[in-house]
Design a protein around this motif. Sequence first.
Motif, PDB file in Angstrom:
ATOM      1  N   TRP A   1      -4.232  -2.035  -2.139  1.00  0.00           N
ATOM      2  CA  TRP A   1      -5.485  -1.898  -2.887  1.00  0.00           C
ATOM      3  C   TRP A   1      -6.561  -1.218  -2.055  1.00  0.00           C
ATOM      4  CZ3 TRP A   1      -6.214  -2.341  -7.945  1.00  0.00           C
ATOM      5  CH2 TRP A   1      -5.210  -2.964  -8.686  1.00  0.00           C
ATOM      6  N   GLY A   2      -6.484  -1.342  -0.730  1.00  0.00           N
ATOM      7  CA  GLY A   2      -7.396  -0.585   0.125  1.00  0.00           C
ATOM      8  C   GLY A   2      -7.144   0.910  -0.018  1.00  0.00           C
ATOM      9  N   PHE A   3      -5.855   1.280  -0.087  1.00  0.00           N
ATOM     10  CA  PHE A   3      -5.498   2.690  -0.282  1.00  0.00           C
ATOM     11  C   PHE A   3      -5.955   3.177  -1.652  1.00  0.00           C
ATOM     12  CE2 PHE A   3      -2.274   5.888  -1.629  1.00  0.00           C
ATOM     13  CZ  PHE A   3      -2.591   6.870  -0.697  1.00  0.00           C
ATOM     14  N   VAL A   4      -5.828   2.317  -2.673  1.00  0.00           N
ATOM     15  CA  VAL A   4      -6.284   2.680  -4.026  1.00  0.00           C
ATOM     16  C   VAL A   4      -7.786   2.988  -4.014  1.00  0.00           C
ATOM     17  CG1 VAL A   4      -6.669   1.807  -6.375  1.00  0.00           C
ATOM     18  CG2 VAL A   4      -4.475   1.410  -5.238  1.00  0.00           C
ATOM     19  N   VAL A   5      -8.560   2.147  -3.340  1.00  0.00           N
ATOM     20  CA  VAL A   5     -10.009   2.356  -3.252  1.00  0.00           C
ATOM     21  C   VAL A   5     -10.313   3.672  -2.537  1.00  0.00           C
ATOM     22  CG1 VAL A   5     -12.156   1.488  -2.249  1.00  0.00           C
ATOM     23  CG2 VAL A   5     -10.577  -0.093  -3.368  1.00  0.00           C
TER      24      VAL A   5
ATOM     25  N   VAL B   1       7.626  -0.504  -3.560  1.00  0.00           N
ATOM     26  CA  VAL B   1       7.617  -0.606  -2.099  1.00  0.00           C
ATOM     27  C   VAL B   1       6.201  -0.414  -1.553  1.00  0.00           C
ATOM     28  CG1 VAL B   1       8.438   0.457   0.045  1.00  0.00           C
ATOM     29  CG2 VAL B   1      10.027   0.065  -1.840  1.00  0.00           C
ATOM     30  N   LEU B   2       5.459   0.550  -2.106  1.00  0.00           N
ATOM     31  CA  LEU B   2       4.066   0.728  -1.696  1.00  0.00           C
ATOM     32  C   LEU B   2       3.257  -0.533  -1.972  1.00  0.00           C
ATOM     33  CD1 LEU B   2       3.173   4.353  -2.912  1.00  0.00           C
ATOM     34  CD2 LEU B   2       3.550   3.582  -0.574  1.00  0.00           C
TER      35      LEU B   2
ATOM     36  N   ILE C   1       1.154  -3.573  -9.067  1.00  0.00           N
ATOM     37  CA  ILE C   1       0.153  -2.885  -9.892  1.00  0.00           C
ATOM     38  C   ILE C   1      -0.652  -1.916  -9.033  1.00  0.00           C
ATOM     39  CG2 ILE C   1      -1.927  -3.187 -11.299  1.00  0.00           C
ATOM     40  CD1 ILE C   1      -0.770  -5.902 -12.166  1.00  0.00           C
ATOM     41  N   GLY C   2      -0.996  -2.335  -7.809  1.00  0.00           N
ATOM     42  CA  GLY C   2      -1.698  -1.448  -6.894  1.00  0.00           C
ATOM     43  C   GLY C   2      -0.873  -0.222  -6.558  1.00  0.00           C
ATOM     44  N   GLY C   3       0.428  -0.411  -6.326  1.00  0.00           N
ATOM     45  CA  GLY C   3       1.308   0.715  -6.043  1.00  0.00           C
ATOM     46  C   GLY C   3       1.405   1.678  -7.213  1.00  0.00           C
ATOM     47  N   VAL C   4       1.498   1.137  -8.422  1.00  0.00           N
ATOM     48  CA  VAL C   4       1.557   1.972  -9.631  1.00  0.00           C
ATOM     49  C   VAL C   4       0.273   2.777  -9.793  1.00  0.00           C
ATOM     50  CG1 VAL C   4       1.625   1.900 -12.158  1.00  0.00           C
ATOM     51  CG2 VAL C   4       3.200   0.472 -10.826  1.00  0.00           C
ATOM     52  N   LEU C   5      -0.869   2.119  -9.626  1.00  0.00           N
ATOM     53  CA  LEU C   5      -2.156   2.809  -9.754  1.00  0.00           C
ATOM     54  C   LEU C   5      -2.341   3.856  -8.655  1.00  0.00           C
ATOM     55  CD1 LEU C   5      -4.657  -0.033 -10.745  1.00  0.00           C
ATOM     56  CD2 LEU C   5      -3.855   1.870 -12.162  1.00  0.00           C
TER      57      LEU C   5
ATOM     58  N   ILE D   1       3.478  14.289  -0.204  1.00  0.00           N
ATOM     59  CA  ILE D   1       2.525  13.283   0.271  1.00  0.00           C
ATOM     60  C   ILE D   1       3.059  11.868   0.040  1.00  0.00           C
ATOM     61  CG2 ILE D   1       0.231  12.286  -0.114  1.00  0.00           C
ATOM     62  CD1 ILE D   1      -0.727  15.151  -0.704  1.00  0.00           C
ATOM     63  N   LEU D   2       3.594  11.622  -1.152  1.00  0.00           N
ATOM     64  CA  LEU D   2       4.133  10.292  -1.444  1.00  0.00           C
ATOM     65  C   LEU D   2       5.325   9.972  -0.556  1.00  0.00           C
ATOM     66  CD1 LEU D   2       3.911  10.050  -5.334  1.00  0.00           C
ATOM     67  CD2 LEU D   2       2.746   8.610  -3.675  1.00  0.00           C
ATOM     68  N   GLY D   3       6.154  10.990  -0.294  1.00  0.00           N
ATOM     69  CA  GLY D   3       7.296  10.782   0.596  1.00  0.00           C
ATOM     70  C   GLY D   3       6.861  10.388   1.993  1.00  0.00           C
ATOM     71  N   VAL D   4       5.843  11.075   2.508  1.00  0.00           N
ATOM     72  CA  VAL D   4       5.321  10.762   3.839  1.00  0.00           C
ATOM     73  C   VAL D   4       4.729   9.353   3.863  1.00  0.00           C
ATOM     74  CG1 VAL D   4       3.547  11.350   5.536  1.00  0.00           C
ATOM     75  CG2 VAL D   4       4.896  13.166   4.458  1.00  0.00           C
ATOM     76  N   ILE D   5       3.951   9.022   2.822  1.00  0.00           N
ATOM     77  CA  ILE D   5       3.335   7.693   2.756  1.00  0.00           C
ATOM     78  C   ILE D   5       4.402   6.601   2.700  1.00  0.00           C
ATOM     79  CG2 ILE D   5       1.936   6.144   1.330  1.00  0.00           C
ATOM     80  CD1 ILE D   5       0.332   8.617   0.467  1.00  0.00           C
ATOM     81  N   LEU D   6       5.438   6.826   1.885  1.00  0.00           N
ATOM     82  CA  LEU D   6       6.498   5.829   1.729  1.00  0.00           C
ATOM     83  C   LEU D   6       7.239   5.614   3.040  1.00  0.00           C
ATOM     84  CD1 LEU D   6       8.095   3.986  -0.155  1.00  0.00           C
ATOM     85  CD2 LEU D   6       9.562   5.922  -0.722  1.00  0.00           C
ATOM     86  N   ILE D   7       7.563   6.704   3.750  1.00  0.00           N
ATOM     87  CA  ILE D   7       8.248   6.571   5.031  1.00  0.00           C
ATOM     88  C   ILE D   7       7.367   5.828   6.026  1.00  0.00           C
ATOM     89  CG2 ILE D   7       9.127   7.863   7.014  1.00  0.00           C
ATOM     90  CD1 ILE D   7      10.036  10.019   4.995  1.00  0.00           C
ATOM     91  N   ALA D   8       6.070   6.146   6.026  1.00  0.00           N
ATOM     92  CA  ALA D   8       5.136   5.466   6.935  1.00  0.00           C
ATOM     93  C   ALA D   8       5.069   3.974   6.641  1.00  0.00           C
ATOM     94  CB  ALA D   8       3.749   6.094   6.814  1.00  0.00           C
ATOM     95  N   VAL D   9       5.026   3.610   5.343  1.00  0.00           N
ATOM     96  CA  VAL D   9       4.970   2.191   4.961  1.00  0.00           C
ATOM     97  C   VAL D   9       6.230   1.458   5.404  1.00  0.00           C
ATOM     98  CG1 VAL D   9       5.023   0.623   2.977  1.00  0.00           C
ATOM     99  CG2 VAL D   9       3.384   2.505   3.027  1.00  0.00           C
TER     100      VAL D   9
END
Length: 329
Positions: free
Chosen positions: A19-23, A261-262, A278-282, A304-312
């Motif tokens: 949710w911090g990332f969503v904000v 996963v996010l 829900i935060g991951g979906v948003l 970008i999503l691929g990089v974020i997912l690997i980082a997570v």
Amino acid sequence: MDKSLAPRAARWVAANPIWGFVVIIFVFFSLSADHFFDLGNFENILVQTSTIGLIALGMTLVMINGNIDLSVGAVVALAASLAVDIQSWGMFAAWGDWAIVPAVTAALAAGALLGALNGVIVWKTGVDAFIVTLGAMLGIRGLVFIYTGEQSFYAMNFLYSDFGASAIGPLPTLAALFIVFAVITHVVLSRTVHGRNTYAVGGNREAAVNAGIRVGPHMVVNFVIVGFFAALAGVALSTQMGASTPNLGREYELWTITAVVLGGVKLAGGAGSIVGTIGGVLAIGILRNGMNLMQVPAFFVLVILGVILIAVLFLDKQLNRRGAEEIRA
């Protein structure tokens, strides 16, 4: 102000960092993308994320269990095709708008039955859910092409095809549908015996068996739930499009797993929440919408999503390793 609110808020943020990332991305696109703050754009985000969101609710239960379902995208296509086609069958010609009922019922039942089949195979054979549902993904997609003759089906009933564009007050109907099921799933996961067992089975399956949990039937139930939600997403998507195509739902399994996963669900199982999902979906919905408004090519979103997912996943693995070392020490 209640002094207990601050530590509660801190614990909530620590438990749901997505949710911090969503904000952050919300603020970024608010400042960078024209028309992002338009009411119509917010409605678009809600509608666009509702179908992935529905599947993600069921996938959350399955993945907390320590399993996975790669067949959800194919189930989306099958359910959409059944829901649109069955309405045109001759036996329902005199039913008028009521033909929608058996069509949607058959579509949802097909999703639930296919989910049950996946669960029973995983349970009875002991084969990893990844392999079982990968085979199901290929097989169901093949069935969709056979059933449709590689052709699209078009909804001739305007009540059905207009449903996806309808609204309940200021809220799009599809978004309202997602919110209702999100609340129900959250209650099931956090307040019921089934929810507690879901965490127990994913956290330590052997201990769950020793505690008297019927692990096999329990897993089947969660596969049924994700199959039902995938079918519901297919029906919702077909009402939005007014049609179904045999390629519908392609890559939905990847988007769904990424969102889950996010949201904090561990691939190994035993941890996660609907709030995080829900935060991951948003996060995915806002990122795709904002970059589209900025006219960024769609494939950059995937990068970008691929990089974020690997980082997570990397951070999650590091934290798990550190926790394991502390326990051994």
